[in-house]
Design a protein around this motif. Sequence first.
Motif, PDB file in Angstrom:
ATOM      1  N   ASP A 194      -4.300  -3.052  -3.826  1.00  0.00           N
ATOM      2  CA  ASP A 194      -5.955  -4.328  -4.443  1.00  0.00           C
ATOM      3  C   ASP A 194      -6.339  -2.923  -4.728  1.00  0.00           C
ATOM      4  OD1 ASP A 194      -3.949  -6.171  -3.815  1.00  0.00           O
ATOM      5  OD2 ASP A 194      -5.058  -6.515  -2.092  1.00  0.00           O
ATOM      6  N   GLU A 195      -6.600  -2.165  -4.445  1.00  0.00           N
ATOM      7  CA  GLU A 195      -7.664  -0.773  -4.727  1.00  0.00           C
ATOM      8  C   GLU A 195      -7.842   0.108  -4.677  1.00  0.00           C
ATOM      9  OE1 GLU A 195     -10.031  -0.316  -0.917  1.00  0.00           O
ATOM     10  OE2 GLU A 195      -8.429  -0.345  -0.234  1.00  0.00           O
ATOM     11  N   PRO A 196      -7.985   1.098  -6.091  1.00  0.00           N
ATOM     12  CA  PRO A 196      -7.790   2.467  -6.097  1.00  0.00           C
ATOM     13  C   PRO A 196      -8.400   3.544  -4.645  1.00  0.00           C
ATOM     14  CG  PRO A 196     -10.205   1.501  -6.726  1.00  0.00           C
ATOM     15  CD  PRO A 196     -10.112  -0.070  -5.787  1.00  0.00           C
ATOM     16  N   MET A 197      -7.842   3.959  -5.001  1.00  0.00           N
ATOM     17  CA  MET A 197      -7.203   4.838  -3.798  1.00  0.00           C
ATOM     18  C   MET A 197      -6.706   6.458  -4.826  1.00  0.00           C
ATOM     19  SD  MET A 197      -5.958   2.854  -1.380  1.00  0.00           S
ATOM     20  CE  MET A 197      -5.140   4.041   0.316  1.00  0.00           C
ATOM     21  N   PRO A 201     -21.092   3.996  -5.292  1.00  0.00           N
ATOM     22  CA  PRO A 201     -20.979   4.215  -6.462  1.00  0.00           C
ATOM     23  C   PRO A 201     -21.519   5.845  -7.661  1.00  0.00           C
ATOM     24  CG  PRO A 201     -19.856   2.485  -5.973  1.00  0.00           C
ATOM     25  CD  PRO A 201     -21.044   2.554  -5.346  1.00  0.00           C
ATOM     26  N   ASN A 240      -9.082   5.052   0.500  1.00  0.00           N
ATOM     27  CA  ASN A 240      -9.991   4.058  -0.112  1.00  0.00           C
ATOM     28  C   ASN A 240     -11.514   4.585  -0.091  1.00  0.00           C
ATOM     29  OD1 ASN A 240     -11.384   3.558   2.657  1.00  0.00           O
ATOM     30  ND2 ASN A 240     -10.075   1.917   2.484  1.00  0.00           N
ATOM     31  N   GLU A 241     -11.990   4.020  -1.445  1.00  0.00           N
ATOM     32  CA  GLU A 241     -13.286   4.757  -1.553  1.00  0.00           C
ATOM     33  C   GLU A 241     -14.070   4.739  -0.660  1.00  0.00           C
ATOM     34  OE1 GLU A 241     -14.258   3.108  -5.709  1.00  0.00           O
ATOM     35  OE2 GLU A 241     -13.906   5.076  -6.675  1.00  0.00           O
ATOM     36  N   PHE A 242     -14.007   3.274   0.059  1.00  0.00           N
ATOM     37  CA  PHE A 242     -14.792   3.351   1.636  1.00  0.00           C
ATOM     38  C   PHE A 242     -14.986   4.178   2.661  1.00  0.00           C
ATOM     39  CE2 PHE A 242     -15.707   0.653   5.776  1.00  0.00           C
ATOM     40  CZ  PHE A 242     -16.427   0.924   5.368  1.00  0.00           C
ATOM     41  N   GLN A 298      -2.955   3.355  -9.483  1.00  0.00           N
ATOM     42  CA  GLN A 298      -3.119   2.089  -8.831  1.00  0.00           C
ATOM     43  C   GLN A 298      -2.165   1.560  -8.109  1.00  0.00           C
ATOM     44  OE1 GLN A 298      -5.718  -0.390  -9.324  1.00  0.00           O
ATOM     45  NE2 GLN A 298      -5.071  -0.939  -7.701  1.00  0.00           N
ATOM     46  N   ASP A 343     -18.461   5.403   0.337  1.00  0.00           N
ATOM     47  CA  ASP A 343     -19.252   4.348   0.771  1.00  0.00           C
ATOM     48  C   ASP A 343     -19.983   4.469   1.506  1.00  0.00           C
ATOM     49  OD1 ASP A 343     -18.799   2.030  -2.127  1.00  0.00           O
ATOM     50  OD2 ASP A 343     -17.237   3.407  -1.680  1.00  0.00           O
ATOM     51  N   GLY A 367       0.563  -1.011   0.067  1.00  0.00           N
ATOM     52  CA  GLY A 367       0.033  -0.045   0.364  1.00  0.00           C
ATOM     53  C   GLY A 367       1.152   1.215   0.239  1.00  0.00           C
TER      54      GLY A 367
END
Lengths: 790, 355
Positions: free
Chosen positions: B172-175, B154, B142-144, B169, B148, A576
Amino acid sequence: MKIPFSWLKEQVPLTSTPAQIADDLVRLGHEVEGVEMPRAAVAGVRVGQIISKQPHPDADKLSLLKVDVGAAELLDIVCGASNMDEGDKIPVATIGTSLPNGLKIKKGQIRGASSCGMCCSEVELGLADESAGLLILPADAPVGMEVGDYLQLEEAVFDLSITPNRGDCMNTRGLARDLAADAGLSLVDMLPFEAAIDATVQAPKVMVSAETDCPAYLARRIEGVKLGDSPAWMQAGLIMAGMRPVNGIVDVLNYVMLYLGQPMHAFDADKLNGGINVRSAESDELFKALDGRELKLHAGDLVVTDQDSVIALAGIMGSETSGVSESTVNIVLESAFFRPARVSETRRTYAMVSEASMRFERGVDPEMVSIGLQQATKMITELFGGVVGEITLCGNTSEINAAKQMHCSISRIEKRLGITLPETVDDVLRRMGFGILRHADRLDVVIPPFRHDVSIAEDMSEEYARVIGFDAIPEILPALATIAPPRPDRSIHDAVAGGFLQVVTYAFISEKEQRLFVAEDGNDIRLQNPISDAMSVMRRTAWAGLLNVSRHNLNRQQSGIAIAEQGRLYNKTENGHDEKNVLAWLMAGESETEQWYGAARQAGFFDLKGAVEAWLAARGLTGRFIADDSIQGLQAGQSAKILIGRAEAGRIGRVDGDIARAFDIDVPVFVADINLDVLHAGKKAKFAPLAEFPGVERDLVFLLDKSAFVRDAGSDAIVQTVNKAGGKLLTETRIFDLYEGKGVPEDKVSVGVRFILQDASRTLTQQDSDAASAAIIAAMDKRFGAALRG
Amino acid sequence: MSEIDSLKAQLETLQSEALAAFSAAIDLVSLQQMRVNYLGKKGALTEVLKGVGKLPPQERPVIGQYVNQSKSVLSAALDIAEAGLAVAAKAERVEAERIDVTLPGRVGATGALHPVQRGLDEMTAIFSQMGFAVAEGPEIENEFHNFDALNIPPEHPARAMHDTFFVEQMGDEPMLLRTHTSPVQIRAMKRFLAESGEPPLAVVAPGRVYRCDYDVTHSPMFHQVEVFKVDRDVSMAHLKGVLKHFLSTYFEKEVSIRLRPHYFPFTEPSAEVDIGCVFCAGKGCRICKNSGWIEVLGSGMIHPNVLKSVGIDSDEFSGFAFGLGVERLVMLKQGIPDLRMFFENDVRFLRRMGS
């Protein structure tokens, strides 16, 4: 969104002033960004008739007009336009009038001719952005009448910012419903309209394959329209509402959308091939949109197709080829309900915005799908003729968002708002379309289908709050909690106390700047959508930002600069990223300016080192500065890493001259940084009794090999050696003199060391200091081969 | 003339001669010499005393008395002359040491906190005093946490209003760069629940936030302070109370507040908060666009979905939250006309605003 006041008044018999209506709208949750007053803005502009027109004797492009504005005397007006003739009716701004552009009309002399007013174009009246000359009014315009009255300009136009939850208010009818409910008035009934059906016109063949995303789709053919421009009143209305007239059909559809909130689309029926299918797009399917963009669609996008191709991205935009044009004779009208989330996702994917998509993604009123289509049919046939076929109906609009029932506790809403809910406000909500019933504490609510935003008790608390008004809620301070306040972070405050100005710079810098101080290792965090290249990479060094600030200020006659910044550095990591808290300093130019008491002095390494040491001391820490030639961007031989305990906590040094010059700085620049995350809490000050017996101070001067001193030993090592050899009585050691030059051999340096011996229980003797001196001399000899200077 | 009369005359002459000399003395050194010459062991008076031997014994005490008298007269005169000279000498020295006190003082470099920092410090302090705990969170989110969990799914149109910076990127997730400090609400609630099990909790979260918007009135990076409280029976009245106390304390005067219904996905009801214009006291001016009100922040009662996302039972607990723009409040308080000045870091601006 702009809504003319007259449109609202057609729906509700409002009697309030525009200013009062604006306040009501705000109180109901509709932000009013502005209220334009087009009619008042041209007060004083009257219909005039040109009685005579003569060239100005001293200016080719000017005319001398005599104009009748209905006053006792004709007005002499000097005019620069050329599109008018004797007998024409034109708008005349009389003396004392202020025009929308701020111009105030005064009596004046133009090239020697007096002028008592001004003939106006559409631009000057605020009616258009451009014009070709004076606005020539129809021949029957009554001379002397206020032009605002004659043109029936709007009294007021509200510029509204409708919040995303209130799609139902993105049209006149919805907004009027809120106002009517609030004012206790009724909405004007909409007269039902059913077009006369011509059996020869076939209903379009429609199939909806994607029923979830398109629960209702209505289409109808209209044949034999004689398409022209929309009438002037409609164009004027659209412009007033902030839209651009396009062609007759599109204008009608936009007009109905502004009225009822239902976006519709018209296809040129002769350009469609076969039946219509509303389905999910296939991956990589091509679509050429009305705005000229060519899209490769994603599987799942909702599209409207004919037999051959995609004719619309549902609810967002039609295709370039299937739309209506001047030559269109037969049309297919589409009116549908597209699932809001579907439209929203597709719209974002292709970064497209249209008036239609804004409404679909917020949710349209299902009831208006059909009513909108009827209204559009009515207006099209009235304006452009044509014969109308049956509506093809797929799905059932009455099932969409069908009146949802909900119950909740009244006292719970009251607790949330901090007020009681009087039963009288239930009527306001009923007028807004809610079904409301009370049973003791229970509130039964039927939610109207156009309110996509209401589903739970908390939503009703908002409805009640806005109709009661937030002003009714008292201001009550909650009981104070008591918490142990955290130890405040004084990092930047201590740097400021040390004489530095705090700066705040952006967290993103250019990649080029990053590379000056941080080698490329794949751990940069880049922005996907930066403002510019200069702000495209998350910083891993604070120094670039400080150098930019220095450049800005040194370019503005500042002779010296001392700045500090606290902020984060951002690095990609294996799993990360991390965000390090740092404090960074920069000094350049004069650290002391020329004064009556002394000359100017340039900042040097030791000014900054002193500042960092003082900062560390303020938190009970001591740093060790270890020469380090490998710090990127710093000049070898004038840079060091800073150790605190064993942890590498920071860096300090002189910025490489070429780098400094790249920032247009040609004085020496010194920077430092400290990683605040690795700092442990320093020693807390502890009391110890003060020495009562005097200490003994001794100076020893040694000769050391120059190379050994600077490169290998350093004064730190000398002080350590003396401390160790001096024994328990030694309390302080200091280098008090460094000298090379006359009297000292060329390869040597003379180092003066002062140490203090002290004992808490007795006065020291000559013997004590002799013993310590001897031990120190021996140790210096052993460690550095240093001899006492003779 | 008898011996005694001659001695007396001698004494008188001596005395008046001495007094004249004392008052003519120009410095302390010559006065000291005179003391020796007249009153010393071998001084003039002692010499006179030596002549006493020639007198008959019964007359000796008389002369002795005379001499002693003269001695004290002269000694006193010497003291006075000395004191006079000392005063003069000091005055002369003081005059010689006169300085120009209007010259500027000798100072080292003086630092100053950035006005945003001062604002952050003041605001955080007010909330700390009201029992709000300070919390921080990551700026790359993160988007969460940014969307979210804050009830912005979304497809929600509000996402588009945020002008979000996305990072390339990693992991694992879009930031993204957080568009507000509200994600700290989620993080703080999760952390707090893990530690304490259940509310009450009251948090103030200052920090940098990012929006992809850059013009005269927008900076791509700015500062927010997020404030929220979750407990049993927290109401909108408490929100108004806290807002009123905070805004009045920050602006150092009693300000009136007005809440306007608005929409934020993470609060229900939501309200924009205006304060009575601090420049014209509500009379109408350029700053408040003649409305008498200035919009300062967004607020509301925390949406039950937000509480649910961290596992707080929204039937039992409720909360309020608001987020304020630090630069905006500092501009209003200090009369700073242009947002861009904060990030230009002109040292003349920093010095002026830092005092």
